[in-house]
Design a protein around this motif. Structure first.
Motif, PDB file in Angstrom:
ATOM      1  N   ILE A 176       0.837  -1.203   0.000  1.00 25.16           N
ATOM      2  CA  ILE A 176       0.000   0.000   0.000  1.00 25.16           C
ATOM      3  C   ILE A 176       0.870   1.250   0.000  1.00 25.16           C
ATOM      4  CG2 ILE A 176      -1.597   1.363   1.405  1.00 25.16           C
ATOM      5  CD1 ILE A 176      -2.931  -1.272   2.201  1.00 25.16           C
ATOM      6  N   VAL A 177       1.894   1.249   0.863  1.00 24.65           N
ATOM      7  CA  VAL A 177       2.823   2.384   0.914  1.00 24.65           C
ATOM      8  C   VAL A 177       3.505   2.574  -0.435  1.00 24.65           C
ATOM      9  CG1 VAL A 177       4.924   3.295   1.991  1.00 24.65           C
ATOM     10  CG2 VAL A 177       3.189   2.158   3.398  1.00 24.65           C
ATOM     11  N   LEU A 178       3.884   1.460  -1.083  1.00 20.97           N
ATOM     12  CA  LEU A 178       4.534   1.521  -2.397  1.00 20.97           C
ATOM     13  C   LEU A 178       3.628   2.182  -3.428  1.00 20.97           C
ATOM     14  CD1 LEU A 178       6.692   0.731  -4.518  1.00 20.97           C
ATOM     15  CD2 LEU A 178       5.526  -1.499  -4.700  1.00 20.97           C
ATOM     16  N   PHE A 179       2.359   1.751  -3.491  1.00 19.92           N
ATOM     17  CA  PHE A 179       1.454   2.312  -4.492  1.00 19.92           C
ATOM     18  C   PHE A 179       1.045   3.734  -4.149  1.00 19.92           C
ATOM     19  CE2 PHE A 179       1.036  -2.104  -5.925  1.00 19.92           C
ATOM     20  CZ  PHE A 179       1.096  -1.904  -7.303  1.00 19.92           C
ATOM     21  N   ILE A 180       1.019   4.099  -2.871  1.00 17.82           N
ATOM     22  CA  ILE A 180       0.806   5.506  -2.511  1.00 17.82           C
ATOM     23  C   ILE A 180       1.929   6.355  -3.097  1.00 17.82           C
ATOM     24  CG2 ILE A 180       0.887   7.156  -0.597  1.00 17.82           C
ATOM     25  CD1 ILE A 180      -0.673   5.150   1.088  1.00 17.82           C
ATOM     26  N   PHE A 181       3.159   5.869  -2.935  1.00 22.47           N
ATOM     27  CA  PHE A 181       4.317   6.582  -3.479  1.00 22.47           C
ATOM     28  C   PHE A 181       4.228   6.689  -5.004  1.00 22.47           C
ATOM     29  CE2 PHE A 181       8.514   6.162  -5.498  1.00 22.47           C
ATOM     30  CZ  PHE A 181       9.124   7.333  -5.049  1.00 22.47           C
ATOM     31  N   ILE A 182       3.865   5.576  -5.664  1.00 23.47           N
ATOM     32  CA  ILE A 182       3.802   5.562  -7.128  1.00 23.47           C
ATOM     33  C   ILE A 182       2.754   6.541  -7.645  1.00 23.47           C
ATOM     34  CG2 ILE A 182       3.150   4.159  -9.132  1.00 23.47           C
ATOM     35  CD1 ILE A 182       4.457   1.768  -7.719  1.00 23.47           C
ATOM     36  N   PHE A 183       1.563   6.526  -7.044  1.00 20.65           N
ATOM     37  CA  PHE A 183       0.480   7.382  -7.537  1.00 20.65           C
ATOM     38  C   PHE A 183       0.683   8.851  -7.180  1.00 20.65           C
ATOM     39  CE2 PHE A 183      -1.702   3.394  -8.258  1.00 20.65           C
ATOM     40  CZ  PHE A 183      -2.455   3.672  -9.392  1.00 20.65           C
ATOM     41  N   GLU A 184       1.426   9.120  -6.107  1.00 19.38           N
ATOM     42  CA  GLU A 184       1.720  10.506  -5.774  1.00 19.38           C
ATOM     43  C   GLU A 184       2.843  11.073  -6.633  1.00 19.38           C
ATOM     44  OE1 GLU A 184       0.396  10.929  -1.068  1.00 19.38           O
ATOM     45  OE2 GLU A 184       2.520  10.722  -1.591  1.00 19.38           O
ATOM     46  N   LYS A 185       3.720  10.205  -7.127  1.00 19.07           N
ATOM     47  CA  LYS A 185       4.918  10.681  -7.830  1.00 19.07           C
ATOM     48  C   LYS A 185       4.774  10.636  -9.349  1.00 19.07           C
ATOM     49  CE  LYS A 185       9.966  10.189  -7.789  1.00 19.07           C
ATOM     50  NZ  LYS A 185      10.188  11.598  -7.409  1.00 19.07           N
ATOM     51  N   TYR A 186       4.032   9.639  -9.881  1.00 17.77           N
ATOM     52  CA  TYR A 186       3.995   9.446 -11.332  1.00 17.77           C
ATOM     53  C   TYR A 186       2.577   9.636 -11.867  1.00 17.77           C
ATOM     54  CZ  TYR A 186       8.550   7.371 -10.390  1.00 17.77           C
ATOM     55  OH  TYR A 186       9.833   7.162  -9.970  1.00 17.77           O
ATOM     56  N   SER A 187       2.418  10.501 -12.839  1.00 15.01           N
ATOM     57  CA  SER A 187       1.098  10.780 -13.421  1.00 15.01           C
ATOM     58  C   SER A 187       0.597   9.624 -14.290  1.00 15.01           C
ATOM     59  CB  SER A 187       1.148  12.057 -14.268  1.00 15.01           C
ATOM     60  OG  SER A 187       2.118  11.939 -15.303  1.00 15.01           O
ATOM     61  N   ALA A 188       1.520   8.800 -14.802  1.00 16.99           N
ATOM     62  CA  ALA A 188       1.129   7.674 -15.667  1.00 16.99           C
ATOM     63  C   ALA A 188       0.935   6.380 -14.879  1.00 16.99           C
ATOM     64  CB  ALA A 188       2.187   7.464 -16.754  1.00 16.99           C
ATOM     65  N   ALA A 189       0.779   6.488 -13.559  1.00 17.49           N
ATOM     66  CA  ALA A 189       0.658   5.284 -12.725  1.00 17.49           C
ATOM     67  C   ALA A 189      -0.618   4.500 -13.024  1.00 17.49           C
ATOM     68  CB  ALA A 189       0.698   5.677 -11.252  1.00 17.49           C
ATOM     69  N   TRP A 190      -1.617   5.157 -13.655  1.00 18.41           N
ATOM     70  CA  TRP A 190      -2.862   4.460 -13.986  1.00 18.41           C
ATOM     71  C   TRP A 190      -2.614   3.254 -14.882  1.00 18.41           C
ATOM     72  CZ3 TRP A 190      -3.545   4.120 -19.195  1.00 18.41           C
ATOM     73  CH2 TRP A 190      -2.889   5.052 -19.982  1.00 18.41           C
ATOM     74  N   PHE A 191      -1.471   3.267 -15.608  1.00 19.73           N
ATOM     75  CA  PHE A 191      -1.167   2.155 -16.522  1.00 19.73           C
ATOM     76  C   PHE A 191      -0.994   0.850 -15.740  1.00 19.73           C
ATOM     77  CE2 PHE A 191       1.721  -0.280 -19.359  1.00 19.73           C
ATOM     78  CZ  PHE A 191       0.878  -0.342 -20.465  1.00 19.73           C
ATOM     79  N   SER A 192      -0.488   0.933 -14.499  1.00 16.67           N
ATOM     80  CA  SER A 192      -0.326  -0.275 -13.681  1.00 16.67           C
ATOM     81  C   SER A 192      -1.685  -0.900 -13.371  1.00 16.67           C
ATOM     82  CB  SER A 192       0.406   0.051 -12.378  1.00 16.67           C
ATOM     83  OG  SER A 192      -0.387   0.866 -11.526  1.00 16.67           O
ATOM     84  N   THR A 193      -2.705  -0.057 -13.228  1.00 16.69           N
ATOM     85  CA  THR A 193      -4.053  -0.574 -12.948  1.00 16.69           C
ATOM     86  C   THR A 193      -4.560  -1.407 -14.113  1.00 16.69           C
ATOM     87  OG1 THR A 193      -4.518   1.383 -11.588  1.00 16.69           O
ATOM     88  CG2 THR A 193      -6.407   0.067 -12.309  1.00 16.69           C
TER      89      THR A 193
END
Length: 386
Positions: A176-193
């Motif tokens: 959860i902490v990892l994905f919080i970091f990813i979604f706060e830092k990278y605008s293209a994180a939706w691709f992981s979803t």
């Protein structure tokens, strides 16, 4: 040759204490992540605090049940000790999406409570992504643990429960902490979803292709969905009393270890009792294993207390504890352990009489109840200590 199943106090200390202690170390690792991140979750993502206990508990439930089903099938000789065995592989794929369903239920409950709060869409992606990714890892890990321990002459029922539930606890919070970091830092994180939704769909297809165990699937899905609703009580308790827990700092570090280890005791008893019921071994002295296993808690409790305080002191500068704090903690933990050992044995016997396989229902029911009681106990301890 099948593993030796009979326990004594000595064999319980050797077979049960070692994996419990090792798992405890990993639970305390999860506690470090929770303790360090607790203030951020409290202020920025309070809805995730509602979801966390359920994610930890229900992942342990789903994969604990997976391991228990595989263990029983190996003892009955209906499956081969290989992850390529059709029954085992289908159950691994099923568990991936079975663990994601309750995660989404928990999110919906949290979203209702925080309706209109900014960032709920991002929270949904964090919960979904972490659930699918961790479930895939846990499914493979569970199957390997059971298969390899069985091959080596070790009883999987003594090892699987603590190993699986603790690993689930360990990876849940960091993911959860990892994905919080990813979604706060990278605008293209939706691709992981998108990628993880595809993996989820594939797991559903592979788990039902060519036939499947409808009874087991139905029992597991019904139970974990119902327990997700019950687990929301645990999450709401944690979220509502998060400020008082945060003031008794070491308890935020100890929380995963307390909940995880108590759940491990329940998982061991359910798995052992279920296998005995399937093999026709449980005739008399039904609670003897609980008596043999209880002394291990006399060692586990001080370890949790000491290591949680050391972690809190190192990361937050918490002062050394008082003797009364230790006595409060010891009394509550030992009472919890005794209750869980007896309850989980009785529950497995009752489920078997009701026609429900304890492998599917016993572990989820036991660990869900212990999560609620354990969380309430942590809140009480927080008031006593803070």
């Amino acid at each position: 040759m099948q593993p030796e199943r009979e326990l004594t106090i000595s064999s319980a200390l050797k077979q049960v204490l070692v994996p419990l202690t090792l798992c405890l170390i990993f639970d305390l690792g999860a506690g470090i992540f929770l303790g360090i991140s607790f203030e951020k979750l409290l202020t920025t993502y309070p809805e995730i605090l509602i979801v966390i206990p359920g994610l930890m508990g229900l992942r342990g439930n789903v994969f604990g049940s997976l391991g228990s089903r595989i263990s029983t099938s190996l003892y009955l000789g209906s499956s081969n000790p290989s992850i390529r065995d059709e029954y085992i592989s289908k159950n691994v794929f099923f568990s991936i999406w079975a663990a994601t369903v309750p995660a989404l239920i928990l999110f919906m409950i949290a979203a209702i409570k925080f309706f209109g709060k900014e960032g709920l869409t991002t929270t949904f992606q964090i919960i979904l992504d972490s659930s699918v990714m961790i479930s895939a890892i846990l499914g493979i890990f569970t199957a390997i643990i059971v298969i390899e321990s069985f091959r080596r002459g070790l009883d999987p029922d003594n090892i699987m429960g603590p190993a699986v539930t603790t690993f689930a606890d360990l990876v849940s919070i960091p993911s959860i902490v990892l994905f919080i970091f990813i979604f706060e830092k990278y605008s293209a994180a939706w691709f992981s979803t998108i990628i993880l939704v595809v993996i989820l769909m594939v797991s559903i297809y592979l788990s039902v292709r060519g036939g499947y165990d409808k009874k087991a699937y139905k029992e597991v899905l019904m139970i974990v969905s119902l327990l997700a609703l019950i687990q929301s009580v645990t999450g709401n308790i944690l979220q509502e009393f998060s400020e008082i827990i945060h003031r008794a700092v070491f308890l935020s570090f100890a929380y995963p270890a307390v909940i995880g280890s108590i759940g491990n005791y329940g998982s061991i008893m359910v798995a052992r009792t279920s296998t005995k019921l399937h093999l026709g071994e449980l005739q008399s002295r039904k609670f003897i294993d609980a008596i043999y296993i209880f002394p291990t808690s006399l060692i586990i409790a001080p370890i949790i207390f000491i290591l949680a305080f050391l972690s809190a002191s190192f990361f937050t500068g918490t002062a050394l504890p008082e003797l009364k704090d230790f006595l409060y903690f010891l009394a509550v933990y030992l009472a919890l352990t005794a209750f869980v050992l007896l309850f989980s044995t009785a529950l497995s016997i009752w489920l078997h009489r009701m026609g429900v396989d304890p492998d599917n229902g016993g572990i989820p029911l036991t660990t869900t109840l212990t999560d609620i009681i354990g969380t309430l106990s942590v809140v009480i301890l927080a008031y006593l200590i803070a």
